[in-house]
Design an enzyme around this catalytic site. Structure first.
Site, PDB file in Angstrom:
ATOM      1  N   GLY A  18       0.793  -1.231   0.000  1.00  0.00           N
ATOM      2  CA  GLY A  18       0.000   0.000   0.000  1.00  0.00           C
ATOM      3  C   GLY A  18       0.821   1.276   0.000  1.00  0.00           C
ATOM      4  O   GLY A  18       0.305   2.339   0.367  1.00  0.00           O
ATOM      5  N   ASN A  20       1.877   2.931  -2.635  1.00  0.00           N
ATOM      6  CA  ASN A  20       1.266   3.840  -3.621  1.00  0.00           C
ATOM      7  C   ASN A  20      -0.055   4.387  -3.099  1.00  0.00           C
ATOM      8  O   ASN A  20      -0.345   5.576  -3.252  1.00  0.00           O
ATOM      9  CB  ASN A  20       1.061   3.134  -4.969  1.00  0.00           C
ATOM     10  CG  ASN A  20       2.341   3.071  -5.769  1.00  0.00           C
ATOM     11  OD1 ASN A  20       2.751   4.067  -6.364  1.00  0.00           O
ATOM     12  ND2 ASN A  20       3.000   1.921  -5.750  1.00  0.00           N
ATOM     13  N   ASN A 108      -4.495   2.030 -13.925  1.00  0.00           N
ATOM     14  CA  ASN A 108      -3.579   1.058 -13.320  1.00  0.00           C
ATOM     15  C   ASN A 108      -2.166   1.584 -13.462  1.00  0.00           C
ATOM     16  O   ASN A 108      -1.860   2.338 -14.377  1.00  0.00           O
ATOM     17  CB  ASN A 108      -3.701  -0.297 -14.039  1.00  0.00           C
ATOM     18  CG  ASN A 108      -2.784  -1.344 -13.425  1.00  0.00           C
ATOM     19  OD1 ASN A 108      -2.658  -1.425 -12.197  1.00  0.00           O
ATOM     20  ND2 ASN A 108      -2.118  -2.146 -14.251  1.00  0.00           N
ATOM     21  N   HIS A 110       1.780   0.012 -13.700  1.00  0.00           N
ATOM     22  CA  HIS A 110       2.559  -1.217 -13.876  1.00  0.00           C
ATOM     23  C   HIS A 110       4.039  -0.855 -13.740  1.00  0.00           C
ATOM     24  O   HIS A 110       4.484   0.143 -14.311  1.00  0.00           O
ATOM     25  CB  HIS A 110       2.272  -1.834 -15.252  1.00  0.00           C
ATOM     26  CG  HIS A 110       2.890  -3.176 -15.394  1.00  0.00           C
ATOM     27  ND1 HIS A 110       2.379  -4.308 -14.792  1.00  0.00           N
ATOM     28  CD2 HIS A 110       4.023  -3.571 -16.026  1.00  0.00           C
ATOM     29  CE1 HIS A 110       3.156  -5.335 -15.065  1.00  0.00           C
ATOM     30  NE2 HIS A 110       4.157  -4.918 -15.808  1.00  0.00           N
TER      31      HIS A 110
END
Ligand code: GAR
Length: 196
Positions: A18, A20, A108, A110
């Site tokens: 967590g 981010n 998202n 990546h």
């Protein structure tokens, strides 16, 4: 006098530490544009649960049924109502019905330069191991919109960092994480500005 718009609701989906999620929460803490209203997590052991409780944000701990049932998590998200879904290390595929319901509203991040080193099973340290093994000179981050194909939605931002000859998957992970923390909250903010 300028009228204040209501705060937009960001919902973060996360499965891991967590870090981010925490950067995003703090970025929007005093924002007049948006706030993080809910953390959706599939892993009762995940560090993100403590992050959420530290910041007073509710957690919806889901199992697969709640995720894939069209009257499960989807209903909660509609009730909030969620304006933006942000995947921050969420390791389950978002089901098609949710992608359709929140078309163009799911982001998202990546930890590599997609389309390289993406796809199901490519997450966290596995990505950095593959990058080092392949002898890449550059790696980085990709922020993209989520569509029905895993890791294939249109890219919104990429940032690169050099892979040095003495980099290990661990040292690379730290470099990439620094980019994520710096850029993900900013991309989210810009995205909300561009999509009022
Ligand atoms: C981040 O590095 C993110 O890019 C990655 O998981 C990590 C989560 O870290 N996501 C993927 O690999 C998705 N395929 P965090 O829990 O500390 O934010």
């Amino acid at each position: 006098m300028k009228e204040d718009r209501p705060l937009k609701h960001i919902v973060i989906f996360a499965s891991g530490a967590g870090t981010n999620a925490e950067k995003i929460i703090t970025h929007f803490r005093d924002s007049r544009m948006a706030k993080v209203s809910l953390i959706v997590c599939n892993n009762p052991e995940a560090g993100v649960i403590a992050v959420a409780s530290r910041h007073g944000i509710p957690v919806d701990l889901i199992d697969r049924n709640r995720l894939i049932d069209p009257s499960g998590l989807a209903n909660t998200l509609l009730r909030i109502p969620a304006d933006l879904i942000v995947l921050a290390g969420f390791l389950w595929k978002v089901p098609d019905h949710l992608v359709r319901l929140f078309q163009g509203k799911i982001l998202n991040i990546h930890p590599a330069l997609l389309p390289k080193y993406g796809g199901i099973g490519m997450f966290g340290s596995r990505v950095h191991e593959a990058v080092v093994r392949a002898g890449e000179k550059l790696t980085g981050i990709t922020v993209h919109l989520v569509n029905e194909q895993y890791d294939e939605g249109p890219s919104l931002l990429q940032r690169t960092v050099a892979v040095d000859p003495d980099d290990s998957p661990k040292s690379l992970a730290l470099k990439v994480q620094k980019l994520e923390h710096e850029w993900y909250p900013r991309v989210i903010e810009q995205f909300l500005k561009n999509n009022p």
